[in-house]
Enzyme design. Structure first.
Site, mmCIF file in Angstrom:
data_model
loop_
_atom_site.group_PDB
_atom_site.id
_atom_site.type_symbol
_atom_site.label_atom_id
_atom_site.label_comp_id
_atom_site.label_asym_id
_atom_site.label_seq_id
_atom_site.Cartn_x
_atom_site.Cartn_y
_atom_site.Cartn_z
ATOM 1 N N HIS A 143 32.134 23.943 14.415
ATOM 2 C CA HIS A 143 33.460 23.851 15.038
ATOM 3 C C HIS A 143 33.835 25.141 15.777
ATOM 4 O O HIS A 143 34.079 25.148 16.987
ATOM 5 C CB HIS A 143 34.533 23.620 13.968
ATOM 6 C CG HIS A 143 34.304 22.478 13.045
ATOM 7 N ND1 HIS A 143 34.476 21.173 13.437
ATOM 8 C CD2 HIS A 143 33.951 22.440 11.736
ATOM 9 C CE1 HIS A 143 34.234 20.378 12.402
ATOM 10 N NE2 HIS A 143 33.921 21.124 11.362
ATOM 11 N N ASP A 144 33.949 26.214 15.000
ATOM 12 C CA ASP A 144 34.584 27.424 15.530
ATOM 13 C C ASP A 144 33.773 28.154 16.604
ATOM 14 O O ASP A 144 34.373 28.742 17.532
ATOM 15 C CB ASP A 144 34.941 28.366 14.372
ATOM 16 C CG ASP A 144 35.971 27.749 13.428
ATOM 17 O OD1 ASP A 144 36.685 26.824 13.861
ATOM 18 O OD2 ASP A 144 36.060 28.180 12.271
#
Ligand code: BDR
Ligand code: CA
Length: 313
Positions: free
Chosen positions: A243-244
């Site tokens: 995600h990040d």
């Protein structure tokens, strides 16, 4: 490309850790002014510790790390040990950090930095709940106009929710903070689950990290090994979603991503859908667009970039 000054606001988290490493591996394009920690995946004392462990893994003890808010603005803290493990960073066996946390409070660091740097030169990269950013905006509204851009991980439209049926974790944990940020008027780019669930660490991609033969490559392979079991069991997906790191990859290679300028509102009243990102993807309202909401990624290009950069550490 001119160098971008950024602050990473984070709750590490294995995927947060990879995002920090990607930024540290890209000094020609990114000047990391500081890392501000927030409660999220695990409580604040652990996120502030994990951020320093990652800086030390990359031999970057010079990066200032600040502790911020230990709870959401108006709700009890929800954590995600079921995803990230008890430490938040389960997988590799990293040593306890020796570098100290810096003063002041993360919120004051954000305010001071935006006030002292030239207008429109600092990009905020929140990859956890938005408590620190919203508190800074609430305490010092003058800084909002000084932000160059906010590029954040949070929310979902087509993928709906991962912590509740309706909401993504970062937004659900502090929906009031998210509402404040999305209504702030600052330019916002959003990496929702719709895109991050396409950035999967498949077995060959994990092997590529391990094959780097460095302590960073091995640790990233171990972190993504640990992190993948949750998504594999839940979604049957081919690996851990990074995600990040999509946030940092977007700064380096925006051409790898595509999305739409749309209106995004945050649900803060209904317990059932608390923290839902009500994204007007199909533009069925006349609400003003307030965010660039990313929907797609060139996943091979993303992993080529990530692996090539991690090899530099
Ligand atoms: C987000 O929540 C956290 O578990 C991850 O670090 C990421 O920021 C994904 O929903
Ligand atoms: Ca995170």
């Amino acid at each position: 490309m001119s160098k971008r000054k950024i602050i990473i606001d984070t709750d590490p988290g294995q995927d947060d850790a990879v995002a920090i490493l990607l930024a540290l591996a890209s000094p020609d394009e990114i000047e990391l002014l500081g890392i501000t920690c927030v409660a999220g995946n695990v409580p604040l004392d652990l996120t502030a510790k994990n951020a320093r462990m990652i800086c030390e893994l990359a031999n970057r003890t010079d990066v200032p790390v600040f502790a911020g808010c230990d709870r959401p603005l108006g709700r009890n803290l929800v954590t995600a040990e079921h995803v990230h493990g008890r430490s938040g960073l389960d997988g590799p066996d990293l040593p306890e950090p020796v570098m100290e946390l810096r003063q002041p409070h993360a919120v004051d660091f954000i305010i001071d930095t935006l006030r002292s740097e030239s207008n429109g030169t600092v990009t905020l990269c929140p990859i956890g709940p938005l408590t620190n950013i919203a508190t800074a905006f609430n305490n010092a509204p003058d800084i909002i106009d000084k932000v160059h851009e906010i590029v954040l991980m949070g929310g979902a439209y087509f993928e709906v929710g991962n912590i509740t049926p309706a909401a993504e974790f970062n937004i659900h944990v502090d929906p009031h903070a998210a509402k404040c940020v999305f209504r702030s008027g600052a330019p916002i780019t959003v990496m929702p689950l719709d895109v991050t669930h396409k950035a999967l660490v498949t077995k060959p991609r994990n092997d590529a990290f391990r094959s780097l033969g460095t302590s960073v490559g091995t640790a990233v392979a171990q972190m993504t090994d640990f992190f993948e079991r949750y998504d594999r069991e839940k979604y049957g997906s081919a690996g851990a979603p990074l995600h990040d790191p999509c946030v940092i990859a977007y700064l380096l290679r925006p051409d790898l991503f595509s999305g739409r300028h749309i209106n995004v509102e945050i649900e803060t009243t209904s317990e059932l859908t608390m923290g839902m990102t009500v994204a007007d993807w199909w533009r069925v309202t006349d609400r003003e667009p307030n965010a660039y909401f990313v929907g797609d990624i060139d996943a091979d290009g993303f992993f080529d970039l990530l692996t090539e950069r991690l090899a530099r550490l």
